[in-house]
Design a protein around this motif. Structure first.
Motif, mmCIF file in Angstrom:
data_model
loop_
_atom_site.group_PDB
_atom_site.id
_atom_site.type_symbol
_atom_site.label_atom_id
_atom_site.label_comp_id
_atom_site.label_asym_id
_atom_site.label_seq_id
_atom_site.Cartn_x
_atom_site.Cartn_y
_atom_site.Cartn_z
ATOM 1 N N THR A 1 94.867 -63.833 100.295
ATOM 2 C CA THR A 1 93.647 -63.628 99.527
ATOM 3 C C THR A 1 93.459 -62.134 99.300
ATOM 4 N N TYR A 2 93.164 -61.766 98.059
ATOM 5 C CA TYR A 2 92.976 -60.371 97.686
ATOM 6 C C TYR A 2 91.637 -60.204 96.984
ATOM 7 N N ILE A 3 91.141 -58.977 96.979
ATOM 8 C CA ILE A 3 89.902 -58.667 96.272
ATOM 9 C C ILE A 3 90.260 -58.266 94.846
ATOM 10 N N ALA A 4 89.636 -58.953 93.896
ATOM 11 C CA ALA A 4 89.878 -58.708 92.472
ATOM 12 C C ALA A 4 88.611 -58.185 91.822
ATOM 13 N N LEU A 5 88.784 -57.415 90.762
ATOM 14 C CA LEU A 5 87.669 -56.993 89.921
ATOM 15 C C LEU A 5 87.615 -57.933 88.732
ATOM 16 N N ILE A 6 86.454 -58.550 88.520
ATOM 17 C CA ILE A 6 86.234 -59.420 87.372
ATOM 18 C C ILE A 6 85.450 -58.628 86.337
ATOM 19 N N VAL A 7 85.980 -58.564 85.116
ATOM 20 C CA VAL A 7 85.313 -57.879 84.014
ATOM 21 C C VAL A 7 84.964 -58.942 82.971
ATOM 22 N N PRO A 8 83.702 -59.426 82.980
ATOM 23 C CA PRO A 8 83.316 -60.437 81.999
ATOM 24 C C PRO A 8 83.339 -59.871 80.579
ATOM 25 N N ARG B 1 81.221 -60.771 78.215
ATOM 26 C CA ARG B 1 79.829 -60.575 77.795
ATOM 27 C C ARG B 1 79.274 -59.312 78.443
ATOM 28 N N LEU B 2 78.776 -58.396 77.619
ATOM 29 C CA LEU B 2 78.292 -57.112 78.114
ATOM 30 C C LEU B 2 77.088 -57.262 79.041
ATOM 31 N N GLY B 3 76.331 -58.329 78.919
ATOM 32 C CA GLY B 3 75.170 -58.551 79.762
ATOM 33 C C GLY B 3 75.511 -59.003 81.173
ATOM 34 N N GLU B 4 76.749 -59.409 81.399
ATOM 35 C CA GLU B 4 77.163 -59.861 82.723
ATOM 36 C C GLU B 4 77.755 -58.690 83.497
ATOM 37 N N PRO B 5 77.342 -58.504 84.754
ATOM 38 C CA PRO B 5 77.861 -57.372 85.522
ATOM 39 C C PRO B 5 79.310 -57.582 85.965
ATOM 40 N N LEU B 6 80.009 -56.477 86.149
ATOM 41 C CA LEU B 6 81.313 -56.537 86.793
ATOM 42 C C LEU B 6 81.083 -56.955 88.236
ATOM 43 N N ARG B 7 82.069 -57.643 88.810
ATOM 44 C CA ARG B 7 81.925 -58.065 90.203
ATOM 45 C C ARG B 7 83.288 -58.097 90.880
ATOM 46 N N THR B 8 83.245 -58.011 92.194
ATOM 47 C CA THR B 8 84.472 -58.165 92.976
ATOM 48 C C THR B 8 84.405 -59.510 93.681
ATOM 49 N N VAL B 9 85.537 -60.208 93.681
ATOM 50 C CA VAL B 9 85.615 -61.527 94.298
ATOM 51 C C VAL B 9 86.945 -61.680 95.022
ATOM 52 N N PRO B 10 86.977 -62.505 96.072
ATOM 53 C CA PRO B 10 88.267 -62.833 96.676
ATOM 54 C C PRO B 10 88.994 -63.835 95.778
ATOM 55 N N VAL B 11 90.290 -63.671 95.641
ATOM 56 C CA VAL B 11 91.082 -64.590 94.831
ATOM 57 C C VAL B 11 92.362 -64.911 95.592
ATOM 58 N N GLU B 12 92.791 -66.163 95.468
ATOM 59 C CA GLU B 12 93.995 -66.613 96.156
ATOM 60 C C GLU B 12 94.924 -67.298 95.172
ATOM 61 N N GLY B 13 96.041 -66.665 94.886
ATOM 62 C CA GLY B 13 97.100 -67.277 94.099
ATOM 63 C C GLY B 13 96.782 -67.528 92.639
ATOM 64 N N ALA B 14 97.777 -68.074 91.937
ATOM 65 C CA ALA B 14 97.674 -68.323 90.503
ATOM 66 C C ALA B 14 96.584 -69.325 90.162
ATOM 67 N N ASP B 15 96.383 -70.341 90.996
ATOM 68 C CA ASP B 15 95.334 -71.320 90.703
ATOM 69 C C ASP B 15 93.962 -70.678 90.726
ATOM 70 N N GLY B 16 93.736 -69.762 91.665
ATOM 71 C CA GLY B 16 92.471 -69.037 91.717
ATOM 72 C C GLY B 16 92.262 -68.183 90.478
ATOM 73 N N LEU B 17 93.335 -67.562 90.005
ATOM 74 C CA LEU B 17 93.255 -66.767 88.778
ATOM 75 C C LEU B 17 92.954 -67.647 87.569
ATOM 76 N N LYS B 18 93.628 -68.790 87.472
ATOM 77 C CA LYS B 18 93.381 -69.715 86.357
ATOM 78 C C LYS B 18 91.930 -70.171 86.336
ATOM 79 N N ASP B 19 91.383 -70.447 87.507
ATOM 80 C CA ASP B 19 89.980 -70.860 87.583
ATOM 81 C C ASP B 19 89.056 -69.757 87.077
ATOM 82 N N LEU B 20 89.321 -68.523 87.476
ATOM 83 C CA LEU B 20 88.488 -67.400 87.050
ATOM 84 C C LEU B 20 88.592 -67.129 85.553
#
Length: 115
Positions: free
Chosen positions: A4-11, A13-32
Motif C-alpha cells: 500500500t502506497y500513499i497517492a496524490l489524487i488530483v480531481p 473538477r476544480l471545486g474538489e480538493p486534492l487529497r492523499t489516499v492509500p492505494v493498493e495495486g492496479a485494482d485500487g488505481l482502477k477504482d480511483l
C-alpha cells in the motif's frame, strides 16, 4: 500481496480538493480512476489517468496538467478525468508520492487533504 502506497489524487473538477489516499495495486488505481489505466512515468513519479479520458469525454484536468508541466511533461490537453500520482523507485515500481511533489502541489493549489 500488494503493498500500500500513499497517492496524490488530483480531481478534474476544480471545486474538489486534492487529497492523499492509500492505494493498493492496479485494482485500487482502477477504482480511483473509474476505468482502465494509462500511465506516464518519469524520474521519481508515476502519473495514472483513465485510459478512456478523451473518448469518454471526461472533463479536462487542468491542475494535473499544470503539475506535470512543472515536472517537465506537457500533457497538452491529454489529462482528462481524475489523476493519481505515485512515486517510482529506481526499478520502476510504484512507491508513495515523493514529498517534493506534495510540496509543489501545495504551492500551486493548496495543501492536499488526507483521506
Amino acid at each position: 500481496m500488494n503493498a500500500t502506497y500513499i497517492a496524490l489524487i488530483v480531481p478534474a473538477r476544480l471545486g474538489e480538493p486534492l487529497r492523499t489516499v492509500p492505494v493498493e495495486g492496479a485494482d485500487g488505481l482502477k477504482d480511483l480512476l473509474g476505468g482502465d489505466l494509462e500511465s506516464v512515468a518519469r524520474g521519481d513519479w508515476h502519473l495514472y489517468l483513465n485510459a478512456e479520458g478523451t473518448s469518454g469525454n471526461l472533463p479536462p484536468n487542468l491542475r494535473a496538467a499544470q503539475l506535470m508541466h512543472d515536472c517537465g511533461l506537457d500533457l497538452a490537453g491529454a489529462a482528462r478525468g481524475p489523476a493519481v500520482i505515485l512515486g517510482r523507485d529506481a526499478q520502476g515500481k510504484d512507491t508513495s508520492i515523493p514529498e517534493r511533489l506534495l510540496r509543489l502541489a501545495a504551492e500551486l493549489f493548496g495543501a492536499p487533504q488526507a483521506a
